[in-house]
Each structure stands twice: as structure tokens, then as C-alpha cells.
Design a protein around this motif. Sequence first.
Motif, PDB file in Angstrom:
ATOM      1  N   LYS A   1       0.761  -1.132   0.152  1.00  8.78           N
ATOM      2  CA  LYS A   1      -0.051   0.045   0.167  1.00  8.78           C
ATOM      3  C   LYS A   1       0.816   1.162  -0.183  1.00  8.78           C
ATOM      4  CE  LYS A   1      -3.496   2.132   2.176  1.00  8.78           C
ATOM      5  NZ  LYS A   1      -4.830   2.361   3.203  1.00  8.78           N
ATOM      6  N   ALA A   2       1.968   1.258   0.900  1.00  6.65           N
ATOM      7  CA  ALA A   2       2.790   2.491   0.803  1.00  6.65           C
ATOM      8  C   ALA A   2       3.506   2.629  -0.383  1.00  6.65           C
ATOM      9  CB  ALA A   2       3.723   2.207   2.053  1.00  6.65           C
ATOM     10  N   ALA A   3       3.908   1.612  -0.967  1.00  6.84           N
ATOM     11  CA  ALA A   3       4.656   1.550  -2.347  1.00  6.84           C
ATOM     12  C   ALA A   3       3.590   2.079  -3.450  1.00  6.84           C
ATOM     13  CB  ALA A   3       5.174   0.250  -2.841  1.00  6.84           C
ATOM     14  N   GLY A   4       2.572   1.610  -3.260  1.00  4.34           N
ATOM     15  CA  GLY A   4       1.524   2.056  -4.356  1.00  4.34           C
ATOM     16  C   GLY A   4       1.197   3.381  -4.162  1.00  4.34           C
ATOM     17  N   ASN A   5       1.347   4.128  -3.152  1.00  2.00           N
ATOM     18  CA  ASN A   5       1.138   5.443  -2.922  1.00  2.00           C
ATOM     19  C   ASN A   5       2.398   6.441  -3.266  1.00  2.00           C
ATOM     20  OD1 ASN A   5      -1.461   5.328  -2.167  1.00  2.00           O
ATOM     21  ND2 ASN A   5      -0.653   4.936   0.123  1.00  2.00           N
ATOM     22  N   TYR A   6       3.602   5.574  -3.132  1.00  2.00           N
ATOM     23  CA  TYR A   6       4.558   6.520  -2.842  1.00  2.00           C
ATOM     24  C   TYR A   6       5.479   6.230  -4.482  1.00  2.00           C
ATOM     25  CZ  TYR A   6       9.210   8.396  -1.410  1.00  2.00           C
ATOM     26  OH  TYR A   6      10.563   8.972  -1.268  1.00  2.00           O
ATOM     27  N   LEU A   7       5.464   5.121  -4.844  1.00  2.00           N
ATOM     28  CA  LEU A   7       6.475   5.073  -6.300  1.00  2.00           C
ATOM     29  C   LEU A   7       5.952   5.534  -7.659  1.00  2.00           C
ATOM     30  CD1 LEU A   7       7.693   1.378  -5.486  1.00  2.00           C
ATOM     31  CD2 LEU A   7       9.250   3.410  -5.020  1.00  2.00           C
ATOM     32  N   PRO A   8       4.661   5.148  -7.685  1.00  2.00           N
ATOM     33  CA  PRO A   8       4.193   5.822  -9.023  1.00  2.00           C
ATOM     34  C   PRO A   8       4.126   7.208  -9.304  1.00  2.00           C
ATOM     35  CG  PRO A   8       2.492   4.000  -8.136  1.00  2.00           C
ATOM     36  CD  PRO A   8       3.585   4.347  -7.042  1.00  2.00           C
ATOM     37  N   PRO A   9       3.894   8.087  -8.422  1.00  2.00           N
ATOM     38  CA  PRO A   9       4.126   9.622  -8.536  1.00  2.00           C
ATOM     39  C   PRO A   9       5.728   9.745  -8.732  1.00  2.00           C
ATOM     40  CG  PRO A   9       2.812   9.285  -6.773  1.00  2.00           C
ATOM     41  CD  PRO A   9       3.295   7.859  -6.924  1.00  2.00           C
ATOM     42  N   LEU A  10       6.620   8.981  -7.983  1.00  2.00           N
ATOM     43  CA  LEU A  10       8.066   9.453  -8.168  1.00  2.00           C
ATOM     44  C   LEU A  10       8.487   8.830  -9.601  1.00  2.00           C
ATOM     45  CD1 LEU A  10      10.817   9.947  -7.089  1.00  2.00           C
ATOM     46  CD2 LEU A  10      10.877   7.623  -5.982  1.00  2.00           C
TER      47      LEU A  10
END
Length: 183
Positions: A81-90
Motif C-alpha cells: 500500500k505504501a509503495a502504491g502511494n509513493y512509487l508511481p508519482p516518483l
Amino acid sequence: LETFRERLLEQYRKVQVRPVDFSYAIRTECFRLWLEPSPLKCFTVRQTEEGTCICCPAGADFSRADVQKLVRAAILRAMKKAAGNYLPPLLEELSVRYGLSYRKVRITGARSRWGSCTAARTISLSCYLMLLPPHLMDYVLLHELAHTREMNHGPRFWALLDQLTGGKALSLRAELRNYRPFL
């Protein structure tokens, strides 16, 4: 065998899965998780400003395999969940900055690779990237974006990645090899 015993035991200790209990915590720059005792009778996940808290029944028996499996699954879900929120915008920010477009991004629980890129330019990123320092996370994302132009690891790929990383592609690659997804 006796000659190698100490070295083999040391290597085993490095990869040995340690049990999860109330002392378990993940504290990286991009992801924080810890376990807390709770008066509730079931395991729950709570998001706070500081990170993710897994609330466990106060009397949870962490020596049981089913409890370990349940808690590890909760940790993996929280990391995804954290990766789904953090990685795509980055990834999108780096894509725009360097003019390397991709079709879509997926977050996986892959442990054997940090990321991959298909010929259709779909980039898959492991949620375990959340455990890396930001500069290595950026390196993996740039590596996958470079594959949108060069679908191999030939000289042109490394020249492009070197350009994207300010001449540090090989040293970042070497540094990344010191990290192993753990859980």
C-alpha cells in the motif's frame, strides 16, 4: 566442510528469517512500521502520521507459525500500500524529467528483483523498494525507465543509465547489491 563452517554459518545468519514480535520494526527513510499490543482480539493495521502500526492482541503467541504468517502478510500488505502511494508519482516525476515514457506501472511483492520492464513498457516495481535509501530507489526507477528506450543491458543501455545517474550507474548498481529484501 570444517574449513568453511564459520563462513557458511555467518552467511546463514545473514539470510535467516528472524521472527516477528513486538520488538519488530522497519524504520527507513520512506517507510516506517512497528507492532503494538492492543486490547482488541484481532490484528488490525492503523495508519498514523509516523507510519504504519500493526495492532496485535496483547496475548499474541508469536512462536506460532500461523501468527507469524498472519503478521508477515499484514506487513507485506502495508508495504504494498505504501509503495502504491509513493512509487508511481516518483516514477512519473522521473519519467517527465528525463523524457522516458512508460505505459503503466504495477506494484508487486517480488523478492527476487527490484523491478522489471516489459516490451510493452509496463514497469513492475517491488514493494521492497520501500526499504531502500532514496538514492537507490531512484536508481532502480531510472534503470527501469532506461529499459523503455533500451530493452537490454548492452553498452547503449549502460551509457543511457550512466547519463541519467550522473555517471554513477555502476557504483549505484554495486551499492544496490548489498541490499536484500527482508521480511
